[in-house]
Design a protein around this motif. Structure first.
Motif, PDB file in Angstrom:
ATOM      1  N   LEU A   9       0.834  -1.266   0.055  1.00 30.50           N
ATOM      2  CA  LEU A   9      -0.043   0.190  -0.004  1.00 30.50           C
ATOM      3  C   LEU A   9       0.947   1.354  -0.148  1.00 30.50           C
ATOM      4  N   ASP A  10       0.594   2.270  -0.896  1.00 31.22           N
ATOM      5  CA  ASP A  10       1.385   3.624  -1.057  1.00 31.22           C
ATOM      6  C   ASP A  10       0.487   4.448  -0.185  1.00 31.22           C
ATOM      7  N   LEU A  11       1.286   4.702   1.016  1.00 28.25           N
ATOM      8  CA  LEU A  11       0.601   5.721   2.084  1.00 28.25           C
ATOM      9  C   LEU A  11       0.792   7.336   1.454  1.00 28.25           C
ATOM     10  N   THR A  12       1.583   7.643   0.600  1.00 34.15           N
ATOM     11  CA  THR A  12       1.827   8.897   0.026  1.00 34.15           C
ATOM     12  C   THR A  12       0.608   9.138  -0.836  1.00 34.15           C
ATOM     13  N   HIS A  13       0.223   8.334  -1.510  1.00 33.14           N
ATOM     14  CA  HIS A  13      -0.884   8.592  -2.523  1.00 33.14           C
ATOM     15  C   HIS A  13      -2.087   8.018  -2.036  1.00 33.14           C
ATOM     16  N   GLY A  14      -2.242   7.167  -0.886  1.00 30.23           N
ATOM     17  CA  GLY A  14      -3.513   6.674  -0.459  1.00 30.23           C
ATOM     18  C   GLY A  14      -3.871   5.586  -1.349  1.00 30.23           C
ATOM     19  N   GLN A  15      -3.146   4.703  -1.868  1.00 25.69           N
ATOM     20  CA  GLN A  15      -3.724   3.701  -2.837  1.00 25.69           C
ATOM     21  C   GLN A  15      -2.807   2.565  -3.067  1.00 25.69           C
ATOM     22  N   GLY A  44      -2.333  -3.837  -5.772  1.00 20.88           N
ATOM     23  CA  GLY A  44      -1.073  -3.873  -5.057  1.00 20.88           C
ATOM     24  C   GLY A  44      -1.137  -5.298  -4.312  1.00 20.88           C
ATOM     25  N   ARG A  45      -1.700  -6.203  -4.836  1.00 19.17           N
ATOM     26  CA  ARG A  45      -1.384  -7.434  -4.485  1.00 19.17           C
ATOM     27  C   ARG A  45      -0.839  -8.619  -5.671  1.00 19.17           C
ATOM     28  N   LEU A  46      -0.602  -9.790  -5.370  1.00 19.27           N
ATOM     29  CA  LEU A  46      -0.167 -10.693  -6.551  1.00 19.27           C
ATOM     30  C   LEU A  46      -1.287 -11.332  -7.109  1.00 19.27           C
ATOM     31  N   ASP A  47      -1.325 -11.786  -8.377  1.00 18.34           N
ATOM     32  CA  ASP A  47      -2.231 -12.723  -8.851  1.00 18.34           C
ATOM     33  C   ASP A  47      -2.427 -14.249  -8.212  1.00 18.34           C
ATOM     34  N   SER A  48      -1.341 -14.474  -7.679  1.00 18.37           N
ATOM     35  CA  SER A  48      -1.127 -15.833  -6.953  1.00 18.37           C
ATOM     36  C   SER A  48      -0.250 -15.521  -5.626  1.00 18.37           C
ATOM     37  N   PRO A  49      -0.357 -16.663  -4.923  1.00 14.17           N
ATOM     38  CA  PRO A  49       0.447 -16.379  -3.618  1.00 14.17           C
ATOM     39  C   PRO A  49       2.110 -16.668  -4.048  1.00 14.17           C
ATOM     40  N   LEU A  50       2.741 -15.990  -3.255  1.00 10.23           N
ATOM     41  CA  LEU A  50       4.249 -16.212  -3.300  1.00 10.23           C
ATOM     42  C   LEU A  50       4.737 -17.664  -3.289  1.00 10.23           C
ATOM     43  N   LEU A  51       3.962 -18.299  -2.245  1.00 10.37           N
ATOM     44  CA  LEU A  51       4.102 -19.615  -1.906  1.00 10.37           C
ATOM     45  C   LEU A  51       2.835 -20.568  -1.765  1.00 10.37           C
ATOM     46  N   LEU A  52       2.506 -21.432  -2.296  1.00  7.39           N
ATOM     47  CA  LEU A  52       1.290 -22.305  -2.272  1.00  7.39           C
ATOM     48  C   LEU A  52       1.609 -23.076  -0.923  1.00  7.39           C
ATOM     49  N   GLU A  53       0.449 -23.833  -0.241  1.00  6.79           N
ATOM     50  CA  GLU A  53       0.607 -24.556   0.709  1.00  6.79           C
ATOM     51  C   GLU A  53       1.727 -25.675   0.572  1.00  6.79           C
ATOM     52  N   ASN A  54       1.839 -26.300  -0.662  1.00  6.87           N
ATOM     53  CA  ASN A  54       2.749 -27.398  -0.798  1.00  6.87           C
ATOM     54  C   ASN A  54       4.170 -27.017  -0.867  1.00  6.87           C
ATOM     55  N   GLU A  55       4.358 -25.650  -1.440  1.00 11.03           N
ATOM     56  CA  GLU A  55       5.735 -25.119  -1.676  1.00 11.03           C
ATOM     57  C   GLU A  55       6.556 -24.688  -0.382  1.00 11.03           C
ATOM     58  N   VAL A 102       2.514 -11.144   4.605  1.00 12.41           N
ATOM     59  CA  VAL A 102       3.407 -10.079   4.856  1.00 12.41           C
ATOM     60  C   VAL A 102       3.171  -8.583   4.214  1.00 12.41           C
ATOM     61  N   PRO A 103       2.230  -7.960   4.731  1.00 10.98           N
ATOM     62  CA  PRO A 103       1.719  -6.500   3.991  1.00 10.98           C
ATOM     63  C   PRO A 103       3.081  -5.503   4.168  1.00 10.98           C
ATOM     64  N   LEU A 104       3.368  -4.869   3.335  1.00  8.21           N
ATOM     65  CA  LEU A 104       4.224  -3.640   3.210  1.00  8.21           C
ATOM     66  C   LEU A 104       3.428  -2.202   3.183  1.00  8.21           C
ATOM     67  N   LEU A 105       3.663  -1.161   3.955  1.00  9.38           N
ATOM     68  CA  LEU A 105       2.967   0.030   3.901  1.00  9.38           C
ATOM     69  C   LEU A 105       4.312   0.982   3.526  1.00  9.38           C
ATOM     70  N   ILE A 106       4.170   1.843   2.504  1.00 10.97           N
ATOM     71  CA  ILE A 106       5.405   2.362   2.021  1.00 10.97           C
ATOM     72  C   ILE A 106       5.098   3.973   1.598  1.00 10.97           C
TER      73      ILE A 106
END
Length: 117
Positions: A9-15, A44-55, A102-106
């Motif tokens: 999430l971009d805190l400077t632009h609120g989006q 601001g998300r990914l189309d799929s998880p960084l790691l799936l359960e089995n990974e 793991v969310p990141l606010l920037i």
């Protein structure tokens, strides 16, 4: 549901921060192995998880968020190099049955990260 996800999430632009490059590494015995390189979508998300359960496996991981490139693409006056070019987040996965988020606010001048749900 287990797995590893993130959003930015971009805190400077609120989006949501779209098109932020993200790299995921697995760290073991002083060596880092690149597992995935992706970019955030319109939300601001990914189309799929960084790691799936089995990974997932127990151990130490690092996500590197390339926020300098993101803020340089915006129409704001920041120096080059930016104060924050990358934000590395190192964390451990200890429970393979848990979901790790793991969310990141920037902003160009700071960030916050936490374990979300």
């Amino acid at each position: 549901m287990s797995g590893l996800t993130t959003h930015v999430l971009d805190l400077t632009h609120g989006q949501p921060a779209k098109n932020v490059k993200i790299e995921l590494y697995y760290l073991q015995s002083g060596k880092s192995t690149l597992l995935k390189s992706v970019a955030t979508n319109e939300d601001g998300r990914l189309d799929s998880p960084l790691l799936l359960e089995n990974e997932m496996k127990i151990g130490t991981y690092e996500i590197i968020f390339h926020v300098g490139d993101y803020f340089h693409s915006k129409s704001i006056d920041i120096p080059s190099p930016a104060f924050l070019e990358t934000v590395p987040v190192r964390f451990g996965i200890a429970n393979l049955e848990s979901h790790y988020h793991v969310p990141l606010l920037i902003s160009p001048w700071g960030y916050q990260v936490y374990r979300g749900s």
